[in-house]
Design a protein around this motif. Structure first.
Motif, PDB file in Angstrom:
ATOM      1  N   PHE A 162     -11.805 -80.624 -16.720  1.00  0.00           N
ATOM      2  CA  PHE A 162     -11.990 -81.078 -17.936  1.00  0.00           C
ATOM      3  C   PHE A 162     -11.225 -82.334 -18.470  1.00  0.00           C
ATOM      4  N   SER A 163     -11.519 -83.000 -19.312  1.00  0.00           N
ATOM      5  CA  SER A 163     -10.755 -84.114 -19.855  1.00  0.00           C
ATOM      6  C   SER A 163     -10.350 -83.673 -21.262  1.00  0.00           C
ATOM      7  N   VAL A 164      -9.244 -84.124 -21.559  1.00  0.00           N
ATOM      8  CA  VAL A 164      -8.719 -84.168 -23.020  1.00  0.00           C
ATOM      9  C   VAL A 164      -8.273 -85.719 -23.438  1.00  0.00           C
ATOM     10  N   ASN A 165      -8.985 -85.994 -24.680  1.00  0.00           N
ATOM     11  CA  ASN A 165      -8.923 -87.177 -25.419  1.00  0.00           C
ATOM     12  C   ASN A 165      -8.146 -87.182 -26.286  1.00  0.00           C
ATOM     13  N   VAL A 166      -6.949 -87.773 -26.509  1.00  0.00           N
ATOM     14  CA  VAL A 166      -6.053 -87.512 -27.793  1.00  0.00           C
ATOM     15  C   VAL A 166      -6.432 -88.733 -28.807  1.00  0.00           C
ATOM     16  N   LEU A 167      -6.630 -88.371 -29.913  1.00  0.00           N
ATOM     17  CA  LEU A 167      -7.150 -89.338 -30.884  1.00  0.00           C
ATOM     18  C   LEU A 167      -6.166 -89.648 -31.765  1.00  0.00           C
ATOM     19  N   GLU A 168      -6.600 -90.729 -32.287  1.00  0.00           N
ATOM     20  CA  GLU A 168      -5.446 -91.450 -33.305  1.00  0.00           C
ATOM     21  C   GLU A 168      -5.468 -90.920 -34.641  1.00  0.00           C
ATOM     22  N   SER A 169      -4.416 -91.049 -35.215  1.00  0.00           N
ATOM     23  CA  SER A 169      -4.296 -90.806 -36.776  1.00  0.00           C
ATOM     24  C   SER A 169      -5.521 -91.697 -37.412  1.00  0.00           C
ATOM     25  N   GLY A 170      -6.288 -91.166 -38.254  1.00  0.00           N
ATOM     26  CA  GLY A 170      -7.470 -92.127 -38.880  1.00  0.00           C
ATOM     27  C   GLY A 170      -8.850 -91.720 -38.346  1.00  0.00           C
ATOM     28  N   GLN A 171      -8.874 -91.210 -37.071  1.00  0.00           N
ATOM     29  CA  GLN A 171     -10.133 -91.154 -36.349  1.00  0.00           C
ATOM     30  C   GLN A 171     -10.764 -89.947 -36.699  1.00  0.00           C
ATOM     31  N   LYS A 172     -10.551 -89.370 -38.091  1.00  0.00           N
ATOM     32  CA  LYS A 172     -11.391 -87.972 -38.315  1.00  0.00           C
ATOM     33  C   LYS A 172     -12.488 -88.019 -38.180  1.00  0.00           C
ATOM     34  N   ASP A 173     -13.301 -89.133 -38.302  1.00  0.00           N
ATOM     35  CA  ASP A 173     -14.685 -89.238 -38.174  1.00  0.00           C
ATOM     36  C   ASP A 173     -15.236 -89.091 -36.815  1.00  0.00           C
ATOM     37  N   LEU A 174     -14.516 -89.631 -36.026  1.00  0.00           N
ATOM     38  CA  LEU A 174     -14.564 -89.379 -34.425  1.00  0.00           C
ATOM     39  C   LEU A 174     -14.629 -88.041 -33.908  1.00  0.00           C
ATOM     40  N   ALA A 175     -13.362 -87.330 -34.377  1.00  0.00           N
ATOM     41  CA  ALA A 175     -13.298 -85.913 -34.140  1.00  0.00           C
ATOM     42  C   ALA A 175     -14.565 -85.293 -34.737  1.00  0.00           C
ATOM     43  N   PHE A 176     -14.671 -85.570 -35.989  1.00  0.00           N
ATOM     44  CA  PHE A 176     -16.001 -84.567 -36.689  1.00  0.00           C
ATOM     45  C   PHE A 176     -17.374 -84.791 -35.913  1.00  0.00           C
ATOM     46  N   SER A 177     -17.598 -86.048 -35.296  1.00  0.00           N
ATOM     47  CA  SER A 177     -18.742 -86.332 -34.611  1.00  0.00           C
ATOM     48  C   SER A 177     -18.841 -85.651 -33.224  1.00  0.00           C
ATOM     49  N   PHE A 178     -17.887 -84.702 -32.829  1.00  0.00           N
ATOM     50  CA  PHE A 178     -17.956 -83.561 -31.683  1.00  0.00           C
ATOM     51  C   PHE A 178     -17.852 -82.408 -32.094  1.00  0.00           C
ATOM     52  N   PHE A 179     -18.104 -82.166 -33.479  1.00  0.00           N
ATOM     53  CA  PHE A 179     -18.100 -80.730 -33.913  1.00  0.00           C
ATOM     54  C   PHE A 179     -19.464 -80.077 -33.671  1.00  0.00           C
ATOM     55  N   LYS A 180     -20.424 -80.990 -33.545  1.00  0.00           N
ATOM     56  CA  LYS A 180     -21.946 -80.511 -33.335  1.00  0.00           C
ATOM     57  C   LYS A 180     -22.274 -81.283 -32.162  1.00  0.00           C
TER      58      LYS A 180
END
Length: 158
Positions: A66-84
Motif C-alpha cells: 500500500f501507499s500513503v499520500n500525505v495531503l496538504e492543509s487546504g486539500q480537503k476537496d482532494l481528500a473528499f474525492s476519495f471518500f467514494k
C-alpha cells in the motif's frame, strides 16, 4: 459509562487525512483514510486502519502493498474525492494524477509526501483491520503543513 463523555474523549484523538492506495495486478485503487501512525523506527513500520468490506482492503490483502499520500492543509476537496469510488482512466483518478514507484501503488502528484509499504502483519477485529507495513520507499514533493480532520469540520470516533 457516560456515552457522551466517551464520544467527546474519543473525538479528542487527533487525525490526519491521507489517500491510501494499493494495486492488484494492473489495477490500482485509493481511498481516504485517517488511521495512520508510525509504530517503529527500526525497521520503519506504520499501521493503517482499513474498513474490511471494501475493495481497498481486498486489494491490500491480495497484493501485500500500500501507499500513503500525505495531503496538504487546504486539500480537503482532494481528500473528499476519495471518500467514494473514483473512476480510473490511465494515470488519473478522475482529474487527480498519480504515478507509481517501488510497489506499484498509486502516488498522487499533488500530495505533500508519500511512502510505500509492504504488509508485515494484519490484525482483523471489528469492522476494520489494522494493517502494519514496513516502509520500503518514500518521497517529498514539497514542504507544507499536513491536512487534519479538524480542518474539515468532520468528526471521527465515539
Amino acid at each position: 459509562m457516560d456515552a457522551q463523555a466517551k464520544k467527546t474523549a474519543l473525538r479528542g484523538i487527533t487525525y490526519g487525512l491521507y489517500v491510501i492506495g494499493t494495486k492488484v495486478g494492473d489495477d490500482v485503487n485509493a481511498f481516504t483514510g485517517n488511521w495512520v501512525t508510525q509504530t517503529s523506527f527500526e525497521p520503519p513500520l506504520v499501521a493503517i486502519g482499513v474498513k474490511k468490506d471494501t475493495t481497498s482492503y481486498e486489494g491490500i490483502r491480495e497484493s501485500g502493498v500500500f501507499s500513503v499520500n500525505v495531503l496538504e492543509s487546504g486539500q480537503k476537496d482532494l481528500a473528499f474525492s476519495f471518500f467514494k469510488p473514483v473512476s480510473r482512466v490511465g494515470n488519473k483518478f478522475g482529474d487527480v494524477e498519480f504515478y507509481t514507484s517501488t510497489t506499484g501503488s498509486p502516488i498522487l502528484k499533488d500530495a505533500l509526501y508519500w511512502f510505500e509499504c509492504k504488509v508485515t502483519d494484519t490484525v482483523d477485529r471489528g469492522d476494520h483491520a489494522l494493517v502494519v507495513g514496513e516502509v520500503v520507499d518514500a518521497g517529498v514533493h514539497r514542504e507544507g503543513d499536513p491536512l487534519t480532520l479538524k480542518e474539515t469540520g468532520l468528526f471521527y470516533g465515539g
